[in-house]
Enzyme design. Structure first.
Site, PDB file in Angstrom:
ATOM      1  N   ARG A 151       1.996   2.431  -7.352  1.00 45.67           N
ATOM      2  CA  ARG A 151       1.487   2.772  -8.680  1.00 45.67           C
ATOM      3  C   ARG A 151       0.332   3.760  -8.627  1.00 45.67           C
ATOM      4  NH1 ARG A 151       1.456  -3.458 -10.628  1.00 45.67           N
ATOM      5  NH2 ARG A 151       0.569  -3.566  -8.551  1.00 45.67           N
ATOM      6  N   ILE A 152      -0.619   3.548  -7.688  1.00 49.79           N
ATOM      7  CA  ILE A 152      -1.759   4.452  -7.596  1.00 49.79           C
ATOM      8  C   ILE A 152      -1.320   5.791  -7.018  1.00 49.79           C
ATOM      9  CG2 ILE A 152      -4.020   4.819  -6.536  1.00 49.79           C
ATOM     10  CD1 ILE A 152      -4.447   1.797  -6.666  1.00 49.79           C
ATOM     11  N   ASP A 171       6.734   6.973   2.219  1.00 50.07           N
ATOM     12  CA  ASP A 171       6.767   5.565   1.821  1.00 50.07           C
ATOM     13  C   ASP A 171       8.171   5.057   2.112  1.00 50.07           C
ATOM     14  OD1 ASP A 171       6.933   3.064   0.459  1.00 50.07           O
ATOM     15  OD2 ASP A 171       5.264   3.664  -0.825  1.00 50.07           O
ATOM     16  N   ALA A 230      -9.065   6.153  -0.333  1.00 51.95           N
ATOM     17  CA  ALA A 230      -9.679   5.316  -1.371  1.00 51.95           C
ATOM     18  C   ALA A 230      -8.820   4.075  -1.589  1.00 51.95           C
ATOM     19  CB  ALA A 230      -9.817   6.102  -2.672  1.00 51.95           C
ATOM     20  N   ALA A 231      -8.083   3.676  -0.529  1.00 52.49           N
ATOM     21  CA  ALA A 231      -7.167   2.534  -0.628  1.00 52.49           C
ATOM     22  C   ALA A 231      -7.795   1.291  -0.006  1.00 52.49           C
ATOM     23  CB  ALA A 231      -5.841   2.873   0.040  1.00 52.49           C
ATOM     24  N   ARG A 232      -7.679   1.161   1.308  1.00 54.92           N
ATOM     25  CA  ARG A 232      -8.237   0.022   2.030  1.00 54.92           C
ATOM     26  C   ARG A 232      -8.832   0.512   3.348  1.00 54.92           C
ATOM     27  NH1 ARG A 232      -9.012  -2.347  -1.704  1.00 54.92           N
ATOM     28  NH2 ARG A 232      -8.021  -4.209  -2.568  1.00 54.92           N
ATOM     29  N   ASP A 256     -13.868   6.180   0.683  1.00 53.66           N
ATOM     30  CA  ASP A 256     -14.461   5.200  -0.219  1.00 53.66           C
ATOM     31  C   ASP A 256     -14.422   3.778   0.352  1.00 53.66           C
ATOM     32  OD1 ASP A 256     -15.565   4.373  -2.811  1.00 53.66           O
ATOM     33  OD2 ASP A 256     -13.601   3.453  -3.163  1.00 53.66           O
ATOM     34  N   GLU A 261     -17.135  -4.002   5.495  1.00 51.52           N
ATOM     35  CA  GLU A 261     -17.976  -3.738   4.322  1.00 51.52           C
ATOM     36  C   GLU A 261     -18.899  -4.923   4.062  1.00 51.52           C
ATOM     37  OE1 GLU A 261     -15.524  -2.663   0.991  1.00 51.52           O
ATOM     38  OE2 GLU A 261     -14.688  -0.908   1.991  1.00 51.52           O
ATOM     39  N   HIS A 279     -17.179   2.116  -1.826  1.00 50.68           N
ATOM     40  CA  HIS A 279     -16.062   1.353  -2.403  1.00 50.68           C
ATOM     41  C   HIS A 279     -16.162   1.304  -3.929  1.00 50.68           C
ATOM     42  CE1 HIS A 279     -12.941  -1.977  -1.418  1.00 50.68           C
ATOM     43  NE2 HIS A 279     -12.603  -1.311  -2.498  1.00 50.68           N
ATOM     44  N   GLY A 281     -13.762   2.448  -6.030  1.00 52.51           N
ATOM     45  CA  GLY A 281     -12.455   2.625  -6.659  1.00 52.51           C
ATOM     46  C   GLY A 281     -12.290   1.919  -7.984  1.00 52.51           C
ATOM     47  N   ALA A 282     -12.818   0.699  -8.077  1.00 51.44           N
ATOM     48  CA  ALA A 282     -12.676  -0.072  -9.318  1.00 51.44           C
ATOM     49  C   ALA A 282     -13.950  -0.095 -10.128  1.00 51.44           C
ATOM     50  CB  ALA A 282     -12.257  -1.501  -8.987  1.00 51.44           C
TER      51      ALA A 282
END
Length: 528
Positions: A151-152, A171, A230-232, A256, A261, A279, A281-282
């Site tokens: 989705r992202i 993917d 910017a995922a994990r 990010d 962390e 971090h 992103g959200a």
């Protein structure tokens, strides 16, 4: 009655409490303080967290009433999902709450890296006018490789398309035709590494993806490439990336997320070619509000005993919208079928007919198990623990589907088999815009009855006057009949009566009915 307790262990959007409504007792604590968390979790029914609260086995050991853990965000690295599942605790998150914010941050990091925005900003604020030092590159006509087209990843692709870039993606779970509809060409990972001017990562963190963009991968990229994560943290090997940038094998990066962390001392922070954020992103007002509202709604559903579409530890996968109305129907049919047998159940079979079979229906097996297990055990049964409870009792499940449904848009039947060879089945359908549950069959007997909280099933030899006798006995006992329907296998054969009643029929009253009409069986099933 006391209200269920919802413990909010981290700061959440005010909209979260508003979305929970007045039906709960809201408590707060500092979830990052383990001692404080353990003290407050003891009698909590629900726990709401973000990423700072570690929900481990020790927390579950203290939690006596916990039914649901809600993570106001996407990742669940801080929640021991396996232990939650073993204890029947539903784990939910807000998988779509931050996707727009995360995609926008990824694009921001990509642009900032391409144009050296951060070091140029810092230099100017120090009084240095160094235009030539910070010459960047355009995105137009460059190739952007997207690693992970979920989705992202798709949102990032859609936003970057406006810059006139060439989009490619890796993917293994995405069909080329789907990507082509978005003007994205699917490639192998090696091809993406070799061809991309920009690489942006949008994969979940798994054992397979950890270190995916590492030393070997970075030997295959262009020296002009910019890498965005910017995922994990940990998908991009930070040490390998640092070395590649230092050696001139990678032009720049936007990062990010980090393998550990909070992170405040990465060697990447010493490089002007790296744009680094903590971090974020959200971290937008909109994402936080969406996440809070989403998990509040999930908590309400979970504490009312309903299935939460975003539950991560309920077997069956994602639940399509057309499937959701079938969940209570199948659960009720499971209760009815289980309520009509007298010996131990060892098999449950679910049959579904109609166009709905085009969707994943695995969850319906769990729904049937949830229904029948409520008839068999005294402990609380949920979508989380129903499969485990059934497995402990040696109950197998199966599912059969067929797109053909002759008389109904959707037809569902739940059949149970016992160790002694008894077979019982209940069939039903849903009707109307409110998806009303109807019982349309018990074994070989056809019905058309609305499913209600209290139902009774009486079987006897077909002969005149039996219904009057049953009604008289129930009336004498103060039990009101809301509805009644009779079906028989043949004239003068066996008749089966289905009653919807306002209250349960006591055992002694059932025994009187059996005696007076010589019934082969009489059962009540509570569907509340």
């Amino acid at each position: 009655m006391s209200k269920p307790i919802v413990l909010i262990a981290e700061e959440l959007s005010p909209a979260t409490v508003k979305a929970l409504g007045p039906d709960f007792e809201i408590r707060t604590c500092d979830g990052s303080n383990k001692e404080e968390l353990l003290k407050n979790i003891v009698d909590a029914d629900a726990l709401l967290v973000r990423s700072a609260t570690k929900v481990d086995a020790e927390v579950f050991e203290k939690a006596k009433n916990l039914k649901v853990i809600a993570r106001a965000g996407v990742g669940l690295d801080n929640v021991d999902v396996a232990t939650a599942t073993s204890r029947g605790v539903m784990v939910v998150n807000a998988p779509t709450s931050n996707i727009t914010s995360a995609a926008e941050l990824a694009v921001s990091l990509l642009l900032a890296s391409a144009r050296h925005i951060v070091p140029a900003n810092e230099a100017l604020k120090k009084g240095e006018w160094k235009r030539s030092k910070f010459t960047g590159v355009e995105l137009s006509e460059k190739t952007v490789g997207i690693v992970g087209l979920g989705r992202i990843g798709i949102l990032v692709a859609q936003r970057l398309a406006g810059f006139g870039v060439n989009l490619i993606a890796y993917d293994p779970y995405v069909q080329p035709a789907k990507a082509a509809s978005l003007n994205i060409k699917m490639t192998s990972l090696d091809e993406l590494l070799e061809q991309s001017d920009f690489i942006t990562v949008h994969l979940p963190k798994t054992p397979e993806t950890a270190g995916l963009i590492g030393e070997e991968a970075l030997k295959k990229v262009k020296s002009t490439v910019h890498i965005i994560n910017a995922a994990r943290g940990g998908i991009v090997d930070e040490d390998a990336l640092f070395n590649a940038i230092k050696e001139g094998r990678v032009a720049g990066a936007g990062i990010d997320v980090y393998s550990k962390e909070p992170c405040i001392d990465s060697p990447l922070f010493s490089l002007d070619q790296v744009v680094a954020t903590p971090h974020l992103g959200a971290s937008t007002d909109e994402a936080q509000e969406k996440a809070g509202i989403a998990v509040a709604k999930s908590v309400r559903l979970a504490l009312s005993g309903e299935l939460v579409p975003d539950a991560v530890n309920v077997s069956g996968g994602a639940i399509a919208k057309p499937v959701r109305p079938l969940l209570p129907l199948v659960e009720n049919l499971g209760k009815i079928a289980a309520g009509l047998v007298t010996t131990s159940i060892n098999r449950v079979h679910v049959e579904v007919n109609g166009e709905v079979v085009e969707h994943d229906l695995k969850i319906l097996e769990t729904s049937a198990l949830k229904g029948l297990m409520t008839q068999l055990v005294n402990e609380p049964v949920s979508y989380v623990n129903a499969p485990g409870l059934a497995k402990e009792r040696g109950i197998d499940t199966s599912l059969h589907t067929d797109v053909e449904s002759i008389d109904h848009k959707v037809y569902v039947r739940v059949e149970v088999t016992t160790t002694s060879g008894e077979v019982s089945s209940a069939a039903g359908t849903v009707i109307g815009p409110k998806s009303v549950n109807k019982l349309i069959g018990i074994g070989l007997y056809d019905f058309d009855v609305l499913i209600s909280d209290h139902m009774a099933f009486i079987k006897y030899a077909d002969q005149p006057g039996m219904i009057g006798i049953v009604g008289g006995i129930l009336g004498k006992s103060g039990i009101n009949i809301a509805g009644l329907q009779l079906s028989r296998d043949a004239k003068g054969g066996n008749a089966l009566v289905v009653l919807t009643i306002d209250t349960q029929i006591p055992h002694n009253v059932l025994q009187e009915i059996i005696k007076e009409i010589n019934a082969s069986f009489a059962r009540t099933v509570d569907l509340q």
